[in-house]
Design a protein around this motif. Structure first.
Motif, PDB file in Angstrom:
ATOM      1  N   ALA A  14       8.133  -6.367  -6.583  1.00  0.00           N
ATOM      2  CA  ALA A  14       6.365  -6.453  -6.287  1.00  0.00           C
ATOM      3  C   ALA A  14       6.483  -4.799  -5.643  1.00  0.00           C
ATOM      4  CB  ALA A  14       5.681  -7.002  -4.951  1.00  0.00           C
ATOM      5  N   GLY A  15       7.511  -4.091  -5.266  1.00  0.00           N
ATOM      6  CA  GLY A  15       7.502  -2.406  -5.199  1.00  0.00           C
ATOM      7  C   GLY A  15       6.839  -2.075  -6.275  1.00  0.00           C
ATOM      8  N   LEU A  16       8.083  -2.413  -6.862  1.00  0.00           N
ATOM      9  CA  LEU A  16       8.600  -1.196  -8.162  1.00  0.00           C
ATOM     10  C   LEU A  16       6.832  -1.189  -8.662  1.00  0.00           C
ATOM     11  CD1 LEU A  16      11.749  -2.910  -9.604  1.00  0.00           C
ATOM     12  CD2 LEU A  16      11.310  -0.793  -8.246  1.00  0.00           C
ATOM     13  N   THR A  17       6.643  -2.288  -9.309  1.00  0.00           N
ATOM     14  CA  THR A  17       5.775  -2.255  -9.566  1.00  0.00           C
ATOM     15  C   THR A  17       3.980  -1.334  -9.016  1.00  0.00           C
ATOM     16  OG1 THR A  17       5.438  -4.573 -10.491  1.00  0.00           O
ATOM     17  CG2 THR A  17       3.407  -3.922 -10.889  1.00  0.00           C
ATOM     18  N   ALA A  18       4.464  -1.795  -8.050  1.00  0.00           N
ATOM     19  CA  ALA A  18       3.036  -1.477  -6.950  1.00  0.00           C
ATOM     20  C   ALA A  18       3.144   0.153  -7.067  1.00  0.00           C
ATOM     21  CB  ALA A  18       2.653  -1.473  -5.663  1.00  0.00           C
ATOM     22  N   TYR A  19       4.754   0.469  -7.635  1.00  0.00           N
ATOM     23  CA  TYR A  19       5.220   2.381  -6.947  1.00  0.00           C
ATOM     24  C   TYR A  19       4.936   2.421  -8.483  1.00  0.00           C
ATOM     25  CZ  TYR A  19       7.745   6.618  -6.538  1.00  0.00           C
ATOM     26  OH  TYR A  19       7.922   7.841  -6.596  1.00  0.00           O
ATOM     27  N   PHE A  20       4.828   1.938 -10.072  1.00  0.00           N
ATOM     28  CA  PHE A  20       4.299   2.647 -11.046  1.00  0.00           C
ATOM     29  C   PHE A  20       2.474   2.385 -10.720  1.00  0.00           C
ATOM     30  CE2 PHE A  20       3.367   2.244 -16.028  1.00  0.00           C
ATOM     31  CZ  PHE A  20       3.965   3.185 -16.383  1.00  0.00           C
ATOM     32  N   SER A  21       2.439   1.639 -10.486  1.00  0.00           N
ATOM     33  CA  SER A  21       0.817   1.742 -10.487  1.00  0.00           C
ATOM     34  C   SER A  21      -0.323   2.697 -10.135  1.00  0.00           C
ATOM     35  CB  SER A  21       0.010   0.136  -9.402  1.00  0.00           C
ATOM     36  OG  SER A  21      -0.886   0.608  -9.187  1.00  0.00           O
ATOM     37  N   GLY A  22       1.022   3.556  -8.741  1.00  0.00           N
ATOM     38  CA  GLY A  22       0.657   4.861  -8.248  1.00  0.00           C
ATOM     39  C   GLY A  22       0.755   5.774  -9.275  1.00  0.00           C
ATOM     40  N   LEU A  23       1.988   5.860  -9.771  1.00  0.00           N
ATOM     41  CA  LEU A  23       2.033   6.549 -10.580  1.00  0.00           C
ATOM     42  C   LEU A  23       1.622   6.894 -11.866  1.00  0.00           C
ATOM     43  CD1 LEU A  23       4.746   9.087 -11.589  1.00  0.00           C
ATOM     44  CD2 LEU A  23       5.796   7.241 -12.898  1.00  0.00           C
ATOM     45  N   ASP A  78       0.639  -1.136  -0.247  1.00  0.00           N
ATOM     46  CA  ASP A  78       0.059  -0.166  -0.008  1.00  0.00           C
ATOM     47  C   ASP A  78       1.015   1.575  -0.364  1.00  0.00           C
ATOM     48  OD1 ASP A  78      -1.948  -1.850   0.266  1.00  0.00           O
ATOM     49  OD2 ASP A  78      -3.117  -0.854   1.706  1.00  0.00           O
ATOM     50  N   LEU A  79       1.999   1.245   0.544  1.00  0.00           N
ATOM     51  CA  LEU A  79       3.046   2.601   0.628  1.00  0.00           C
ATOM     52  C   LEU A  79       3.830   2.222  -0.497  1.00  0.00           C
ATOM     53  CD1 LEU A  79       4.905   4.563   2.758  1.00  0.00           C
ATOM     54  CD2 LEU A  79       6.124   2.771   2.609  1.00  0.00           C
ATOM     55  N   ARG A  80       4.379   1.847  -1.310  1.00  0.00           N
ATOM     56  CA  ARG A  80       4.608   2.103  -2.916  1.00  0.00           C
ATOM     57  C   ARG A  80       3.315   2.245  -3.369  1.00  0.00           C
ATOM     58  NH1 ARG A  80       7.467   2.909  -0.483  1.00  0.00           N
ATOM     59  NH2 ARG A  80      10.353   2.138   0.200  1.00  0.00           N
ATOM     60  N   GLU A  81       2.255   1.911  -3.717  1.00  0.00           N
ATOM     61  CA  GLU A  81       1.219   2.166  -4.792  1.00  0.00           C
ATOM     62  C   GLU A  81       0.532   4.299  -4.453  1.00  0.00           C
ATOM     63  OE1 GLU A  81      -2.458  -0.412  -4.471  1.00  0.00           O
ATOM     64  OE2 GLU A  81      -1.834  -0.186  -6.577  1.00  0.00           O
ATOM     65  N   LEU A  82       0.958   4.457  -2.582  1.00  0.00           N
ATOM     66  CA  LEU A  82       0.714   6.139  -2.552  1.00  0.00           C
ATOM     67  C   LEU A  82       1.440   6.597  -2.644  1.00  0.00           C
ATOM     68  CD1 LEU A  82      -1.532   5.017   0.542  1.00  0.00           C
ATOM     69  CD2 LEU A  82      -2.661   5.969  -1.578  1.00  0.00           C
ATOM     70  N   SER A  83       2.940   6.245  -2.612  1.00  0.00           N
ATOM     71  CA  SER A  83       3.867   6.348  -2.178  1.00  0.00           C
ATOM     72  C   SER A  83       4.694   7.957  -3.819  1.00  0.00           C
ATOM     73  CB  SER A  83       4.945   6.112  -1.505  1.00  0.00           C
ATOM     74  OG  SER A  83       5.441   5.313  -2.639  1.00  0.00           O
ATOM     75  N   PRO A  84       3.975   7.353  -5.068  1.00  0.00           N
ATOM     76  CA  PRO A  84       3.924   8.441  -5.698  1.00  0.00           C
ATOM     77  C   PRO A  84       3.947   9.715  -6.052  1.00  0.00           C
ATOM     78  CG  PRO A  84       4.025   6.131  -6.195  1.00  0.00           C
ATOM     79  CD  PRO A  84       3.466   6.645  -5.047  1.00  0.00           C
ATOM     80  N   LEU A  85       2.403   9.711  -5.421  1.00  0.00           N
ATOM     81  CA  LEU A  85       1.351  11.290  -4.686  1.00  0.00           C
ATOM     82  C   LEU A  85       1.211  11.434  -3.806  1.00  0.00           C
ATOM     83  CD1 LEU A  85      -1.463   8.660  -7.715  1.00  0.00           C
ATOM     84  CD2 LEU A  85       0.534  10.643  -7.473  1.00  0.00           C
ATOM     85  N   PRO A  86       2.727  11.976  -3.314  1.00  0.00           N
ATOM     86  CA  PRO A  86       2.490  12.894  -2.468  1.00  0.00           C
ATOM     87  C   PRO A  86       1.900  14.357  -2.213  1.00  0.00           C
ATOM     88  CG  PRO A  86       4.321  12.963  -3.030  1.00  0.00           C
ATOM     89  CD  PRO A  86       3.390  12.160  -4.155  1.00  0.00           C
ATOM     90  N   ILE A  87       0.017  14.293  -2.214  1.00  0.00           N
ATOM     91  CA  ILE A  87      -0.417  16.242  -2.512  1.00  0.00           C
ATOM     92  C   ILE A  87      -0.548  15.892  -1.671  1.00  0.00           C
ATOM     93  CG2 ILE A  87      -0.934  15.151  -5.261  1.00  0.00           C
ATOM     94  CD1 ILE A  87      -3.434  14.324  -4.711  1.00  0.00           C
ATOM     95  N   GLY A  88      -1.509  16.793  -1.195  1.00  0.00           N
ATOM     96  CA  GLY A  88      -2.211  17.620   0.197  1.00  0.00           C
ATOM     97  C   GLY A  88      -1.645  17.660   1.238  1.00  0.00           C
ATOM     98  N   PRO A  89      -2.368  16.517   2.284  1.00  0.00           N
ATOM     99  CA  PRO A  89      -1.767  16.603   3.471  1.00  0.00           C
ATOM    100  C   PRO A  89      -0.993  15.811   4.203  1.00  0.00           C
ATOM    101  CG  PRO A  89      -4.526  15.978   3.090  1.00  0.00           C
ATOM    102  CD  PRO A  89      -4.055  16.120   1.840  1.00  0.00           C
ATOM    103  N   VAL A  90      -0.628  14.328   3.006  1.00  0.00           N
ATOM    104  CA  VAL A  90       0.757  13.775   2.801  1.00  0.00           C
ATOM    105  C   VAL A  90       2.311  14.248   2.417  1.00  0.00           C
ATOM    106  CG1 VAL A  90       2.132  12.107   1.731  1.00  0.00           C
ATOM    107  CG2 VAL A  90      -0.289  11.589   1.611  1.00  0.00           C
ATOM    108  N   LEU A  91       1.512  15.633   1.898  1.00  0.00           N
ATOM    109  CA  LEU A  91       2.802  16.464   1.295  1.00  0.00           C
ATOM    110  C   LEU A  91       2.948  18.179   2.217  1.00  0.00           C
ATOM    111  CD1 LEU A  91       4.940  17.682  -0.323  1.00  0.00           C
ATOM    112  CD2 LEU A  91       3.163  18.827  -1.822  1.00  0.00           C
ATOM    113  N   GLU A  92       1.753  18.044   3.299  1.00  0.00           N
ATOM    114  CA  GLU A  92       2.177  19.334   4.258  1.00  0.00           C
ATOM    115  C   GLU A  92       2.494  18.682   5.164  1.00  0.00           C
ATOM    116  OE1 GLU A  92      -2.351  20.552   4.465  1.00  0.00           O
ATOM    117  OE2 GLU A  92      -1.919  21.688   2.151  1.00  0.00           O
TER     118      GLU A  92
END
Length: 349
Positions: free
Chosen positions: A250-259, A91-105
């Motif tokens: 699996a982490g690379l795949t999840a990361y690109f899925s989020g991106l 989940d973290l790898r899939e979410l981490s490419p999009l650090p917007i909003g509260p995640v960035l702040e």
């Protein structure tokens, strides 16, 4: 995960635009719906990121419970904790490419996803926590988060947590500290999304610039941080992300899925390509689709042991495709959208 490219959306055409489209000759294609940056961010946050972080938090809570049970000597808890870690890390790898909003702040990812892992600092933090468990403010970022927990759960050269009381208690605290950071982010999403409802032109421009720069930075992170740097010639085995748990690929795949979700959207959710089409940049949108598909093809060809010398042609091909995607985003697309490309903050090193 399958992605459907966004062609239509709930963000309809203005009434005048609708009348114009109805008046077009039968052979003419209707114009693509205009998607504002605030609509792009709102859909991404409400449909993917807010629920994604909520589910992620639930999995980290389950990880903390499994670790606590392991510390109490329950036989099956250690295996359960490792499985919960794998689920949370995905989940973290899939979410981490999009650090917007509260995640960035909140800079949440720096708190829970520091990598490369630093075992020496983790071990010293275990000793520090054992002496003064109430004083956690001095425990640095390199000794926190899911990568640190991977080291404690999966490293073959250290004692099992069930046999190391101080490390086990520290691991429980790590999981709870990670869960607390996620919880604060989850509670902040509704207000952030509501604030996008009537974004002023200046904020629309800022959202567009931030969104494109984040996608450029995340493409670079996948290429440079998770592939090029750990695979450079060195002594000993390549220490790719999540190599201890065997989940690096699996982490690379999840990361690109989020991106890819940010770039192309998903079912009923616009991506950057939808904004391009809404502005009439159809050729550029098609080229972006092609570059994304090329990365997906190269990623699919990557073997599980992609750090091995025998896999070098496949890793080089993936790095090359990511470089092409990054150049298209940072040069042609940013220029077409009148966005200045800046330098974002990478989490970790």
């Amino acid at each position: 995960m399958m992605f459907t490219r966004f062609r239509t959306s709930r963000f309809g055409l203005p009434f005048a635009g609708l009348l114009f489209s109805l008046a077009l000759p039968a052979h003419a294609a209707a114009p693509a719906p205009i998607v504002m940056p605030s609509q792009w961010m709102s859909a991404l946050a409400s449909q993917r990121l807010a629920p994604g972080y909520r589910h992620f938090g639930d999995k980290v809570d389950a990880l903390a419970s499994a670790l606590a049970a392991s510390c109490e000597g329950q036989p099956a808890a250690a295996s359960a904790a490792r499985q919960r870690w794998l689920e949370a890390a995905h989940d973290l790898r899939e979410l981490s490419p999009l650090p917007i909003g509260p995640v960035l702040e909140s800079r949440l990812l720096r708190r829970i996803d520091f990598w490369p892992t630093r075992p020496a600092q983790i071990e010293s933090s275990i000793a520090q926590y054992a002496k003064t468990p109430a004083n956690t403010a001095r425990i640095g970022l390199p000794a926190r988060g899911l990568p640190a927990l991977e080291y404690l759960l999966f490293d073959a050269e250290r004692s099992a947590l069930a046999d190391d009381g101080p490390a086990c208690r520290y691991a429980v605290w790590l999981a709870r500290d990670t869960a607390a950071g996620i919880s604060a982010t989850v509670s902040a999403w509704p207000d952030w999304i509501a604030g996008l409802t009537e974004a002023e032109p200046e904020r629309e421009a800022r959202l567009l610039a931030d969104g494109i720069n984040i996608l450029i930075g995340s493409t670079e992170t996948l290429r440079l941080k998770y592939l090029e740097k750990p695979l450079r010639p060195h002594t000993g085995p390549a220490e790719t992300d999540a190599w201890r748990s065997g989940s690096a690929r699996a982490g690379l795949t999840a990361y690109f899925s989020g991106l890819r979700a940010g770039l192309q959207g998903d079912e009923g959710m616009p991506g950057l390509t939808a904004m391009l089409r809404g502005r009439g940049l159809l050729t550029l949108a098609e080229r972006l689709d092609q570059r994304i598909d090329a990365v997906q093809t190269a990623l699919a060809a990557l073997p599980p042991d992609f750090a091995a010398d025998a896999a070098r042609p496949q890793t080089d091909a993936l790095v090359s495709e990511l470089s092409r995607l990054q150049r298209l985003l940072a040069e042609e697309l940013a220029d077409a959208m009148k966005v200045s490309v800046g330098f974002g903050e990478n989490d970790g090193d």
